[in-house]
Design a protein around this motif. Structure first.
Motif, short mmCIF file in Angstrom:
data_model
loop_
_atom_site.label_atom_id
_atom_site.label_comp_id
_atom_site.label_asym_id
_atom_site.label_seq_id
_atom_site.Cartn_x
_atom_site.Cartn_y
_atom_site.Cartn_z
N TRP A 111 15.63 -66.88 30.71
CA TRP A 111 15.59 -67.37 32.08
C TRP A 111 16.85 -66.98 32.85
N LEU A 112 17.99 -67.00 32.18
CA LEU A 112 19.23 -66.57 32.83
C LEU A 112 19.18 -65.08 33.14
N MET A 113 18.59 -64.29 32.23
CA MET A 113 18.44 -62.86 32.47
C MET A 113 17.55 -62.62 33.68
N ARG A 114 16.46 -63.37 33.79
CA ARG A 114 15.57 -63.22 34.94
C ARG A 114 16.28 -63.62 36.23
N ARG A 115 17.04 -64.71 36.15
CA ARG A 115 17.77 -65.19 37.33
C ARG A 115 18.73 -64.12 37.84
N ASP A 116 19.36 -63.40 36.91
CA ASP A 116 20.39 -62.41 37.28
C ASP A 116 19.82 -61.01 37.44
N SER A 117 18.51 -60.85 37.24
CA SER A 117 17.90 -59.51 37.26
C SER A 117 17.99 -58.86 38.64
N GLU A 118 18.34 -57.57 38.61
CA GLU A 118 18.36 -56.80 39.85
C GLU A 118 16.95 -56.46 40.33
N ALA A 119 15.99 -56.51 39.42
CA ALA A 119 14.63 -56.05 39.75
C ALA A 119 14.02 -56.83 40.91
N LEU A 120 14.24 -58.14 40.93
CA LEU A 120 13.60 -58.96 41.96
C LEU A 120 14.31 -58.86 43.31
N ARG A 121 15.51 -58.31 43.31
CA ARG A 121 16.24 -58.12 44.58
C ARG A 121 16.18 -56.68 45.06
N ALA A 122 15.66 -55.80 44.22
CA ALA A 122 15.64 -54.37 44.54
C ALA A 122 14.67 -54.05 45.66
N ARG A 123 14.94 -52.95 46.33
CA ARG A 123 14.08 -52.46 47.41
C ARG A 123 13.52 -51.09 47.02
N ASP B 299 14.82 -74.39 30.71
CA ASP B 299 13.60 -73.78 30.14
C ASP B 299 12.39 -74.45 30.80
N PRO B 300 12.12 -74.11 32.07
CA PRO B 300 11.05 -74.80 32.80
C PRO B 300 9.68 -74.67 32.12
N ALA B 301 8.99 -75.79 32.03
CA ALA B 301 7.66 -75.80 31.42
C ALA B 301 6.59 -75.72 32.51
N CYS B 302 5.37 -75.43 32.08
CA CYS B 302 4.24 -75.35 33.01
C CYS B 302 4.03 -76.70 33.68
N LEU B 303 3.91 -76.72 34.98
CA LEU B 303 3.72 -77.96 35.73
C LEU B 303 2.32 -78.52 35.55
N ALA B 304 1.38 -77.68 35.11
CA ALA B 304 -0.01 -78.13 34.94
C ALA B 304 -0.25 -78.76 33.57
N CYS B 305 0.35 -78.17 32.50
CA CYS B 305 0.02 -78.66 31.16
C CYS B 305 1.23 -78.85 30.25
N ARG C 279 7.23 -60.39 38.80
CA ARG C 279 7.21 -61.22 40.02
C ARG C 279 6.32 -62.46 39.89
N ALA C 280 5.77 -62.66 38.70
CA ALA C 280 4.94 -63.84 38.45
C ALA C 280 5.26 -64.38 37.06
N VAL C 281 4.91 -65.65 36.84
CA VAL C 281 5.02 -66.24 35.51
C VAL C 281 3.64 -66.72 35.10
N VAL C 282 3.45 -66.85 33.78
CA VAL C 282 2.16 -67.30 33.26
C VAL C 282 2.42 -68.33 32.17
N CYS C 283 1.58 -69.34 32.10
CA CYS C 283 1.68 -70.34 31.05
C CYS C 283 1.01 -69.79 29.78
N MET D 260 7.22 -66.10 40.24
CA MET D 260 8.49 -66.13 39.54
C MET D 260 9.55 -66.84 40.37
N ALA D 261 9.52 -66.64 41.69
CA ALA D 261 10.52 -67.25 42.57
C ALA D 261 10.52 -68.77 42.42
N GLU D 262 9.34 -69.36 42.27
CA GLU D 262 9.25 -70.82 42.12
C GLU D 262 9.91 -71.27 40.82
N ALA D 263 9.66 -70.54 39.74
CA ALA D 263 10.26 -70.89 38.44
C ALA D 263 11.77 -70.73 38.50
N LEU D 264 12.25 -69.69 39.16
CA LEU D 264 13.69 -69.47 39.25
C LEU D 264 14.38 -70.53 40.11
#
Length: 253
Positions: free
Chosen positions: A60-72, A145-151, A119-123, A132-136
């Protein structure tokens, strides 16, 4: 080809090299992530990820710091969109998970993401997908370590991790494109990871003109009609604008 003739179906098989100009490093190159930090591979290995909360927290820290989601998108992504808007049928089969082809403006249905999307997460339990933005945002708020809000199940990025199979539906569509295209351009990919790499061979076997644009040699160079070693950011736009011109369609500005 005259302006009244049907333009060729162009398939773009893109790998990490098409996104390096956007600031996203590749994984297997000389400065790639796996060479710099072999332990990082565990963060994207399904077995390790599911079994070890510490691995998930690091992921999750790697995803938070990833350049991929900020890239153009860069000039290469823009060139693909320009070809599509010129009226040439285009399909992109990508090994990338950065979503930059769509962000550049390519029609969603024309992009096949072999390895999923970051750009998305899956349970892993109920298979609910969310952004993904919501999880981050939850990670930023203190959930390590955010868990699925549904289950309450374990969340992971909607990418294909090591140890997981590719989506058979997406792979099937990619194979159909490879068999049906008249031109296949493999760009920024080592063509060493299967089954994605085999799509280049399938296209060639079915009569497509195979063009490889990559800095390093690939196993498919011997069967390619053309191999380009020039920088992707200039080589791909020139190549695609040339296809548009010979198809009787001026590339969009």
């Amino acid at each position: 080809m005259g302006s009244n003739d049907k333009p060729p179906l162009v398939a773009i098989l893109s790998g990490a090299g098409i996104s390096t100009d956007s600031g996203i490093p590749d994984y297997r190159g000389p400065n790639g992530l796996w060479r710099r930090d072999p332990e990082a591979e565990k963060l994207v290995t399904y077995e390790h990820y599911m079994a070890d909360p510490a691995i998930r927290r690091r992921a999750w820290l790697m995803r938070r710091d990833s350049e991929a989601l900020r890239a153009r998108p860069n000039a290469a992504h823009d060139a693909v969109v320009r070809l599509e808007r010129a009226g040439v049928p285009v399909r992109v089969i990508t090994q990338n998970v950065d979503g930059l082809h769509q962000l550049a403006g390519l029609t969603e249905r024309k992009v096949l993401e072999l390895h999923g999307t970051a750009r998305a997460v899956v349970c892993t339990k109920c298979h609910r997908r969310s952004a993904m933005a919501e999880a981050l945002e939850r990670v930023a708020a203190g959930e390590a370590d955010p868990a699925c809000l549904a289950c309450g199940g374990i969340l992971k990025s909607a990418t294909v991790m090591f140890g997981q199979r590719l989506d058979p539906v997406v792979l099937g569509k990619a194979m159909a494109v490879a068999k049906g295209c008249q031109i296949m351009i493999a760009v920024g990919t080592s063509l060493r990871v299967q089954p994605a790499a085999s799509l280049a061979g399938i296209a060639a076997e079915h009569g497509a003109r195979l063009v490889i644009v990559n800095a390093e040699p690939t196993p498919y160079d011997p069967i390619a009609d053309e191999v380009v070693r020039e920088p992707i950011g200039s080589a791909l736009p020139a190549l695609l604008d040339g296809i548009a011109a010979t198809s009787g369609r001026a590339p969009a500005p």
